[in-house]
Design an enzyme around this catalytic site. Structure first.
Site, PDB file in Angstrom:
ATOM      1  CG  ASN A 134      -1.580   1.363   1.446  1.00 12.08           C
ATOM      2  OD1 ASN A 134      -2.359   1.782   0.592  1.00 12.08           O
ATOM      3  ND2 ASN A 134      -1.263   2.058   2.531  1.00 12.08           N
ATOM      4  CD  GLU A 135      -1.427   5.514   0.679  1.00 10.93           C
ATOM      5  OE1 GLU A 135      -0.993   5.507   1.838  1.00 10.93           O
ATOM      6  OE2 GLU A 135      -2.386   6.229   0.316  1.00 10.93           O
ATOM      7  CG  ASN A 136       5.645   0.623   0.588  1.00 12.28           C
ATOM      8  OD1 ASN A 136       4.939   1.193   1.426  1.00 12.28           O
ATOM      9  ND2 ASN A 136       6.342  -0.448   0.864  1.00 12.28           N
TER      10      ASN A 136
END
Ligand SMILES: *[C@@H]1O[C@H](CO)[C@@H](O)[C@H](O)[C@H]1NC(C)=O
Ligand SMILES: *[C@@H]1O[C@H](CO)[C@@H](O)[C@H](O)[C@H]1NC(C)=O
Ligand SMILES: *[C@@H]1O[C@H](CO)[C@@H](O)[C@H](O)[C@H]1NC(C)=O
Ligand SMILES: *[C@@H]1O[C@H](CO)[C@@H](O)[C@H](O)[C@H]1NC(C)=O
Ligand SMILES: *[C@@H]1O[C@H](CO)[C@@H](O)[C@H](O)[C@H]1NC(C)=O
Length: 942
Positions: A458-460
């Site tokens: 998620n969102e890295n």
């Protein structure tokens, strides 16, 4: 420490394959510092055992999260006994002793662990004891970086440092919508397995279902036959010459296929083989697009001499699903699609509009989440017209029963590897730990047709973008770290264990420049710099996006919304519902900014500096100033667009907002109306994008359910009660919808119709104008127009009007658009209404002319008797135009939802149906009289 003394004489078990379920034996939980020795359970976590023993109170009540923080930091011990000891999941750090001998240490919540304890058992003196000594994860996490020395391992820090250095549910350390309990325990079932001399124990039956020749990430040829690649993970040993016969049948027991696996391979403790299905089975479709056909599959493993060694059963469905990220073709460009890359899902070869939301843990303590809880959640999602849920990466890999339910209910689960907003170490031991975790999870979830995608995190990708923009010194190391984990380790874990599923390196990105599975790093990722390349086609679109804007003055400014192929996260927070707060907060805390509520608002902005400085986002002693910012965002959104409540405590008890907390109840409702309106405006915008050059084919809002009662982004309260957002999503995700669009740059309004049906729809749309007393206004601004929308597309209703002209011509009036269209082929009809006011409902020109609609709601026994299972019909009457009519079920009604809510109605009668999920059902007669009703008018009056 958690320990159990096995009451059984184990050698007696050894006669045949025997499984001793360790959830059924007595466990003791001990902790020396607090002198604790209590009865424990498996599966459980220390918090839950302490709660059951009366040592602590319900952790999510009041501010108990902070008061009982010692539990997170304590080192527990669990004592218990085999031959093979099998743990489906241990949370997280434990040394395991059996018969007083150390047999192993564990450090990953997301893996199963097995230990061969045959020889330990032989040398055991006395009854066998199994003991797990847990070390608090918080102390491990806090010191792990001393070993890793990883400067680029940045991550948002909530309540405890170092989550990125350990393999444990990341939101156990707090998140911007939830508490941080850092629980400990044997959180999944465990068992002892004793094998006969000639037999195996099958731990996992993985079936990868694909079209012959199919490879990950590439749309397959739908004319090819189906291939099943079966992988059995087993305990014990097999002779060299095994055969595996397979039998596939439908729910009536009718055989689809009988045959034997070919090309059988045995590597390690995995047996695999494949088979080509010569029949064409019935396909599995997501809800809204067809039936959820499933088949049972039985696999019988036999030796060369035909002795039966094991039988395994599983359930499969036939579907292909691909996240198509291929370059946009010339042919597509000729049709008006922007150049760049595709970014949408295709199911069985058809483009699908993905409608849904994001899922976070349902409870800070997984062992108390039941199958019924998940069924209720999914029932709500289906009722909200979802076909996809994103299983967010900061929780856990969900158990099989969750995927079973999704298979049955037709929900596609975008599934993520559990890495969220943080870069982890790439030290070899850590990397081999996550590779083992990933391979196991991919094999486990392969056979579920609901598994839609494997996404790296998620969102890295966004975190890396921050590095790229703000810290060129850390960027190269951060990028290498990202590439290693998400473009090498995890992608190979998927490709080696599945050919049916696509892999996406990170939830939000700029897509890829090229893809070649034979490369060590298959994706040539498009980083931010690549977006400035001089040869990029103007208007090119490459991928999905996520979007948040807390400047509420821009909430309905369409030009601030992102334009892209898919939007995987967007939302805004609102208060939990009043009835939900009541169960989690003392009466003294039931006000907008009470200290308990401030302590539960964890929404603070993150800056790049916070990331580098590893700054704690939640400080138990000093949350007020930070929380007030998040609180103020909710109140400003409500105040800008809805009438401001100013309630007297004396409101009559039948009123929607009544009693001593009437003001708070009304304020809560206003924050929820704003949340719903903002999210709905975005869903409308993204869905319209299906017919725009960006060809937007997905809108997943943030977020479906809650983990506790708090101000969060959820559409459903933690107890399942629907907020207005849930009803807004239900309406906005109807297959065919009409919506108004205000172009803020030109001050004009247009209406558009979007459809996710796979055939053309045609019919009419009629716009009429009304005063608040309910009288129709004769005006040239009323019209009827023809509607025609192609498959998975949108189309503008011809014409546009200047908002200022409408405001001048129709002050205080409400426009109601009625859509009535029919689907080509099936003749299915879609009817809906949508209200729009040229001025927001907070504007004096609206507030000053609102009329009391004198709403009333009555149970209709006759209609209810004829309604379906669990359905109760109510009649609503209004004497004037009513906006956002809100029906509020009493607590005793249990979980369920209204067929429509927060709707608009003209003077007259309408029927609304309550659908109960049926658990602990209370007879509707007993609560029908307690349903409250009100509308936006109730916000305006004392
Ligand atoms: C738990 O164990 C860790 C590691 O041995 C230690 O640092 C910590 O102080 C212990 N916590 C308590 C409360 O005893
Ligand atoms: C981890 O250690 C490195 C090197 O000592 C340091 O630069 C970095 O700030 C630490 N990161 C965290 C999150 O503690
Ligand atoms: C599979 O088997 C189970 C248990 O025998 C049965 O209840 C179910 O209906 C079967 N389902 C299908 C799709 O065959
Ligand atoms: C089955 O597996 C073998 C060995 O991996 C492979 O050569 C063969 O092509 C596979 N068959 C199908 C139909 O995919
Ligand atoms: C079948 O799956 C196993 C692992 O799950 C893999 O090793 C093997 O290569 C696969 N076979 C084919 C033909 O894809």
């Amino acid at each position: 420490m958690l320990s159990c003394l096995l009451p059984l004489s184990l050698p007696a078990l050894a006669a045949a394959q025997t499984v001793l379920d360790l959830t059924q034996v007595p466990w003791t939980l001990t902790e020396p510092t607090h002198n604790i020795s209590i009865v424990g359970k498996v599966p459980s976590q220390a918090h839950l055992d302490l709660l059951a023993a009366g040592v602590i109170e319900e952790p999510t009540y009041g501010q108990n999260e902070i008061k009982d923080r010692w539990v997170a930091n304590a080192n527990f011990t669990d004592p218990t006994q085999e031959t093979h000891l099998v743990f489906d999941g241990i949370d997280t750090f434990a040394d395991i002793t059996f018969c007083r001998q150390w047999i192993g240490s564990v450090d990953n919540q997301f893996r199963s662990y097995t230990f061969d304890v045959s020889s330990t058992l032989k040398s055991c003196t006395g009854p066998p004891q199994l003991k797990l000594d847990f070390t608090s994860s918080t102390s491990k996490a806090a010191t792990a970086n001393e070993t890793y020395q990883c400067p680029e391992c940045l991550g948002t820090r909530f309540e405890f440092p170092g989550r990125q250095f350990i393999r444990k549910e990341q939101c156990d350390y707090g998140w911007d919508w939830g508490p941080g309990f850092a629980p400990t325990g044997i959180w999944q079932p465990a068992r002892i397995v004793q094998l006969p001399s000639d037999g195996i124990y099958v731990q996992n039956t993985g079936v990868d279902v694909y079209r012959q020749g199919q490879l990950n990430n590439i749309p397959p040829d739908q004319k090819q036959p189906w291939v099943l690649n079966v992988t059995l993970d087993y305990l014990g040993s097999l002779p060299d010459n095994v055969a595996v016969s397979t039998d596939i049948c439908d729910e009536n027991g009718d055989t689809l296929f009988k045959g034997s696996l070919e090309d059988i391979k045995m590597v390690g403790n995995q047996l695999s083989g494949n088979v080509t299905i010569d029949q064409e089975p019935k396909l599995w479709w997501p809800v809204g697009h067809g039936a959820q056909q499933l088949y049972n599959m039985t696999l019988t493993v036999t030796s060369g001499s035909n002795a039966q060694l094991a039988i395994a059963t599983t359930r499969i469905g036939f579907r292909t699903i691909v996240l198509n990220q291929t370059p946009v073709s010339e042919e597509q460009i000729a049709k008006g699609i922007a150049p760049g890359n595709n970014w949408h899902f295709e199911i069985n070869g058809q483009d699908i509009y993905s409608k849904g939301s994001n899922v976070i843990p349902l409870d800070p303590f997984w062992p108390r989440v039941t199958k019924e809880d998940i069924r209720d959640l999914f029932q709500s999602a289906v009722a909200m017209n979802h076909n996809m849920l994103r299983v967010w990466a900061g929780g856990v890999y969900l158990p099989d029963f969750v995927y079973d339910l999704a298979d049955e209910m037709g929900l596609l689960l975008w599934t993520e590897f559990q890495f969220s907003d943080a870069l982890s170490p790439v030290e070899p031991k850590f990397v081999s730990n996550i590779a083992a975790e990933a391979g196991e999870q991919v094999r486990r979830l392969n056979s579920h047709p609901s598994t839609a995608l494997w996404c790296g995190n998620n969102e890295n990708g966004l975190l890396l973008l921050l590095l790229e923009l703000f810290d060129q010194s850390l960027y190269p190391a951060g990028k290498e770290n990202f590439e290693k984990v998400f473009n090498e380790i995890l992608v190979h874990a998927v490709f080696e264990n599945s050919r049916s599923l696509s892999y996406l390196p990170t939830s939000t990105s700029n897509g890829y420049k090229s893809f070649d599975r034979s490369r060590e790093r298959p994706f040539e990722i498009r980083y931010q710099d690549d977006l400035y390349a001089p040869d990029l086609a103007p208007g090119a679109q490459f991928s999905d996006n996520d979007f948040y804007n807390y400047n509420t003055s821009q909430a309905f400014t369409q030009s601030t919304y992102p334009v892209g192929r898919f939007t995987n996260e967007f939302g805004f927070h609102s208060h939990a519902s009043y009835q939900t707060y009541v169960k989690s907060l003392p009466a003294s805390q039931l006000s907008f900014n009470s200290s308990d509520i401030l302590a539960r608002n964890r929404h603070y902005e993150t800056s790049y500096a916070d990331l580098v400085n590893n700054a704690q986002k939640f400080d138990p002693g000093n949350q007020t100033a930070k929380s007030l910012t998040g609180q103020a965002q909710m109140s400003s959104g409500a105040a800008l667009y809805f009438p401001t409540p100013h309630k007297q405590p004396s409101s009559p008890s039948a009123a929607l907002f009544s009693g001593p907390n009437a003001q708070f109840a009304a304020e809560i409702h206003a924050t929820q109306l704003f949340q719903a309106a903002f999210v709905r405006a975005q869903i409308d915008f993204y869905r319209r994008g299906a017919g725009y050059p960006e060809r937007n084919l997905g809108a997943l809002f943030w977020m479906l359910g809650d983990t506790w009662a708090a101000p969060t982004w959820a559409a459903l309260n933690v107890d399942g009660r629907w907020k207005p957002l849930a009803y807004a999503a239900r309406a906005a995700f109807e297959s065919v919808v009409a919506a108004p669009f205000v172009d803020d740059q030109h001050g004009i309004v247009t209406w558009s119709v979007s459809s996710d049906a796979w055939a053309e729809v045609a019919g009419t749309a009629r716009l009429e104008w009304y005063t608040w007393s309910g009288a129709r206004v004769e005006t040239p601004h009323a019209w009827t127009r023809e509607v025609r929308v192609g498959a998975t597309n949108s189309s503008a209703l011809q014409g546009w009007e200047v908002v200022e002209t409408l405001r001048a011509a129709l002050p205080g009036a409400v426009g109601i658009l009625t859509l009535d269209v029919t689907l080509e082929g099936s003749g299915e009809r879609f009817e809906s209404q949508r209200a729009w006011t040229p001025h927001f409902l907070s504007h004096a020109s609206q507030v000053d002319v609102m009329v009391d609609p004198e709403l009333d709601v009555a149970y209709d026994a006759k209609a209810s008797a004829e309604a379906g299972e669990g359905e109760s019909v109510f009649t609503v009457t209004a004497k004037a135009l009513a906006g956002h009519v809100w029906l509020e079920e009493p607590e005793v009604a249990g979980k369920g939802y209204w067929s429509d809510n927060s709707f608009w109605m003209l003077p007259g009668k309408t029927s609304v149906t309550w659908t109960s999920y049926g658990r602990g059902k209370v007879d509707v007669q007993d609560w029908a009289g307690e349903v409250k009703i009100g509308s936006v008018w109730d916000l305006t009056t004392p």
